[in-house]
Scaffold this motif. Structure first.
Motif, PDB file in Angstrom:
ATOM      1  N   LYS A 157     -50.949 -77.966 -31.072  1.00  0.00           N
ATOM      2  CA  LYS A 157     -50.306 -79.343 -31.373  1.00  0.00           C
ATOM      3  C   LYS A 157     -48.908 -79.230 -30.417  1.00  0.00           C
ATOM      4  N   ASN A 158     -48.604 -80.224 -29.592  1.00  0.00           N
ATOM      5  CA  ASN A 158     -47.303 -80.402 -28.889  1.00  0.00           C
ATOM      6  C   ASN A 158     -46.093 -80.435 -29.479  1.00  0.00           C
ATOM      7  N   LYS A 159     -46.159 -80.842 -30.798  1.00  0.00           N
ATOM      8  CA  LYS A 159     -45.082 -81.136 -31.592  1.00  0.00           C
ATOM      9  C   LYS A 159     -44.818 -79.848 -32.687  1.00  0.00           C
ATOM     10  N   LEU A 160     -45.330 -78.945 -32.260  1.00  0.00           N
ATOM     11  CA  LEU A 160     -45.131 -77.646 -33.082  1.00  0.00           C
ATOM     12  C   LEU A 160     -43.761 -77.014 -32.829  1.00  0.00           C
ATOM     13  N   PRO A 161     -42.921 -77.048 -33.955  1.00  0.00           N
ATOM     14  CA  PRO A 161     -41.518 -76.459 -33.763  1.00  0.00           C
ATOM     15  C   PRO A 161     -41.780 -74.999 -33.328  1.00  0.00           C
ATOM     16  N   GLU A 162     -40.512 -74.520 -32.770  1.00  0.00           N
ATOM     17  CA  GLU A 162     -40.474 -73.200 -32.258  1.00  0.00           C
ATOM     18  C   GLU A 162     -40.777 -72.280 -33.524  1.00  0.00           C
ATOM     19  N   GLU A 163     -40.257 -72.370 -34.611  1.00  0.00           N
ATOM     20  CA  GLU A 163     -40.433 -71.272 -35.767  1.00  0.00           C
ATOM     21  C   GLU A 163     -41.994 -71.192 -35.636  1.00  0.00           C
ATOM     22  N   LEU A 164     -42.788 -72.309 -35.538  1.00  0.00           N
ATOM     23  CA  LEU A 164     -44.357 -72.029 -35.895  1.00  0.00           C
ATOM     24  C   LEU A 164     -44.905 -71.509 -34.656  1.00  0.00           C
TER      25      LEU A 164
ATOM     26  N   ALA B 126     -50.134 -69.958 -25.821  1.00  0.00           N
ATOM     27  CA  ALA B 126     -50.133 -69.622 -24.313  1.00  0.00           C
ATOM     28  C   ALA B 126     -50.245 -70.725 -23.587  1.00  0.00           C
ATOM     29  N   TYR B 127     -51.228 -71.524 -23.881  1.00  0.00           N
ATOM     30  CA  TYR B 127     -51.643 -72.650 -23.035  1.00  0.00           C
ATOM     31  C   TYR B 127     -50.927 -74.030 -23.666  1.00  0.00           C
ATOM     32  N   ASN B 128     -50.211 -73.854 -24.670  1.00  0.00           N
ATOM     33  CA  ASN B 128     -49.653 -75.181 -25.213  1.00  0.00           C
ATOM     34  C   ASN B 128     -48.481 -75.614 -24.244  1.00  0.00           C
ATOM     35  N   LYS B 129     -48.625 -76.707 -23.468  1.00  0.00           N
ATOM     36  CA  LYS B 129     -47.830 -77.272 -22.723  1.00  0.00           C
ATOM     37  C   LYS B 129     -46.335 -77.200 -23.214  1.00  0.00           C
ATOM     38  N   LYS B 130     -46.190 -77.365 -24.512  1.00  0.00           N
ATOM     39  CA  LYS B 130     -44.666 -77.554 -25.015  1.00  0.00           C
ATOM     40  C   LYS B 130     -44.230 -76.111 -25.642  1.00  0.00           C
ATOM     41  N   ALA B 131     -45.017 -74.785 -25.373  1.00  0.00           N
ATOM     42  CA  ALA B 131     -44.719 -73.540 -25.511  1.00  0.00           C
ATOM     43  C   ALA B 131     -43.286 -73.233 -25.125  1.00  0.00           C
TER      44      ALA B 131
ATOM     45  N   PHE C 186     -40.018 -70.558 -24.457  1.00  0.00           N
ATOM     46  CA  PHE C 186     -39.637 -69.365 -23.856  1.00  0.00           C
ATOM     47  C   PHE C 186     -40.025 -68.176 -24.637  1.00  0.00           C
ATOM     48  N   LYS C 187     -39.444 -68.503 -25.846  1.00  0.00           N
ATOM     49  CA  LYS C 187     -39.359 -67.374 -26.921  1.00  0.00           C
ATOM     50  C   LYS C 187     -40.775 -67.019 -27.480  1.00  0.00           C
ATOM     51  N   ALA C 188     -41.546 -67.852 -27.680  1.00  0.00           N
ATOM     52  CA  ALA C 188     -43.180 -67.921 -27.838  1.00  0.00           C
ATOM     53  C   ALA C 188     -43.731 -67.193 -26.800  1.00  0.00           C
ATOM     54  N   LEU C 189     -43.596 -67.597 -25.527  1.00  0.00           N
ATOM     55  CA  LEU C 189     -44.314 -66.958 -24.375  1.00  0.00           C
ATOM     56  C   LEU C 189     -43.778 -65.680 -24.396  1.00  0.00           C
ATOM     57  N   GLN C 190     -42.607 -65.285 -24.492  1.00  0.00           N
ATOM     58  CA  GLN C 190     -42.219 -63.630 -24.496  1.00  0.00           C
ATOM     59  C   GLN C 190     -42.918 -62.823 -25.609  1.00  0.00           C
ATOM     60  N   ILE C 191     -43.283 -63.286 -26.434  1.00  0.00           N
ATOM     61  CA  ILE C 191     -44.063 -62.824 -27.449  1.00  0.00           C
ATOM     62  C   ILE C 191     -45.199 -62.332 -26.954  1.00  0.00           C
ATOM     63  N   ILE C 192     -46.032 -63.403 -26.421  1.00  0.00           N
ATOM     64  CA  ILE C 192     -47.501 -63.296 -25.691  1.00  0.00           C
ATOM     65  C   ILE C 192     -47.197 -62.423 -24.712  1.00  0.00           C
ATOM     66  N   SER C 193     -46.225 -62.327 -23.931  1.00  0.00           N
ATOM     67  CA  SER C 193     -45.990 -61.520 -22.567  1.00  0.00           C
ATOM     68  C   SER C 193     -46.360 -60.022 -22.899  1.00  0.00           C
ATOM     69  N   GLN C 194     -46.301 -59.701 -24.220  1.00  0.00           N
ATOM     70  CA  GLN C 194     -46.455 -58.383 -24.739  1.00  0.00           C
ATOM     71  C   GLN C 194     -47.803 -58.185 -25.325  1.00  0.00           C
ATOM     72  N   ASP C 195     -48.677 -58.909 -25.039  1.00  0.00           N
ATOM     73  CA  ASP C 195     -50.064 -59.366 -25.788  1.00  0.00           C
ATOM     74  C   ASP C 195     -50.984 -58.131 -25.229  1.00  0.00           C
TER      75      ASP C 195
ATOM     76  N   ARG D  68     -42.481 -72.691 -16.447  1.00  0.00           N
ATOM     77  CA  ARG D  68     -43.227 -73.722 -17.455  1.00  0.00           C
ATOM     78  C   ARG D  68     -43.209 -73.430 -18.652  1.00  0.00           C
ATOM     79  N   TYR D  69     -42.003 -73.613 -19.114  1.00  0.00           N
ATOM     80  CA  TYR D  69     -41.826 -73.631 -20.697  1.00  0.00           C
ATOM     81  C   TYR D  69     -40.856 -74.612 -21.335  1.00  0.00           C
ATOM     82  N   PHE D  70     -40.826 -74.413 -22.274  1.00  0.00           N
ATOM     83  CA  PHE D  70     -39.624 -75.405 -22.994  1.00  0.00           C
ATOM     84  C   PHE D  70     -38.620 -74.409 -23.726  1.00  0.00           C
TER      85      PHE D  70
END
Length: 135
Positions: free
Chosen positions: A76-83, A100-105, A107-116, A133-135
């Motif tokens: 969901k694109n409207k997902l708040p950062e905490e979720l 990872a593929y959510n266009k509204k992800a 930076f903090k969420a992507l940082q977590i997955i950068s350690q996947d 390419r992040y929000f």
């Protein structure tokens, strides 16, 4: 507007495309969404899929025991950062992949997955970060 849990289930299981479409797009009051989740747990994925489902309901569904429900929430694109942060650490690959593929992800969420642990997922996220390419 969907006015009851029973109406949502009827619309979602209808063979009529117009009714099926309403289940995917129409609003419903919070108490209706709560009732669907509680009384018709097998409909939780379809609640998450609804385009107008409120963030409050997505918060509940982000902890759903079924991976496919959490994956739908993660998309969901409207997902708040905490979720996003919560789902970026989900034990299931497909949930993390949806973030990872959510266009509204963020930076903090992507940082977590950068350690996947998954190399391809990690590479995708690192590329997104490097391209800004992040929000």
């Amino acid at each position: 507007m969907i006015t009851s849990a029973e109406e949502f289930v009827r619309l979602r299981t209808s063979k009529n495309p117009e009714e099926y479409f309403r289940a995917a797009w129409d609003d419903a009051p919070l108490d209706v969404w709560h009732e669907v989740i509680q009384n018709y747990p097998d409909m939780s994925f379809w609640v998450a899929q609804n385009k107008s489902v409120p963030v409050e309901i997505l918060c509940i569904l982000a902890s759903h025991p079924e991976e496919e429900v959490r994956s739908m929430v993660a998309s969901k694109n409207k997902l708040p950062e905490e979720l996003q942060l919560k789902l970026a650490s989900d034990p299931e690959f497909f949930v993390r992949q949806r973030i990872a593929y959510n266009k509204k992800a963020t930076f903090k969420a992507l940082q977590i997955i950068s350690q996947d642990k998954d190399d391809e997922l990690r590479a995708h996220v690192l590329k997104r970060i490097s391209e800004g390419r992040y929000f």
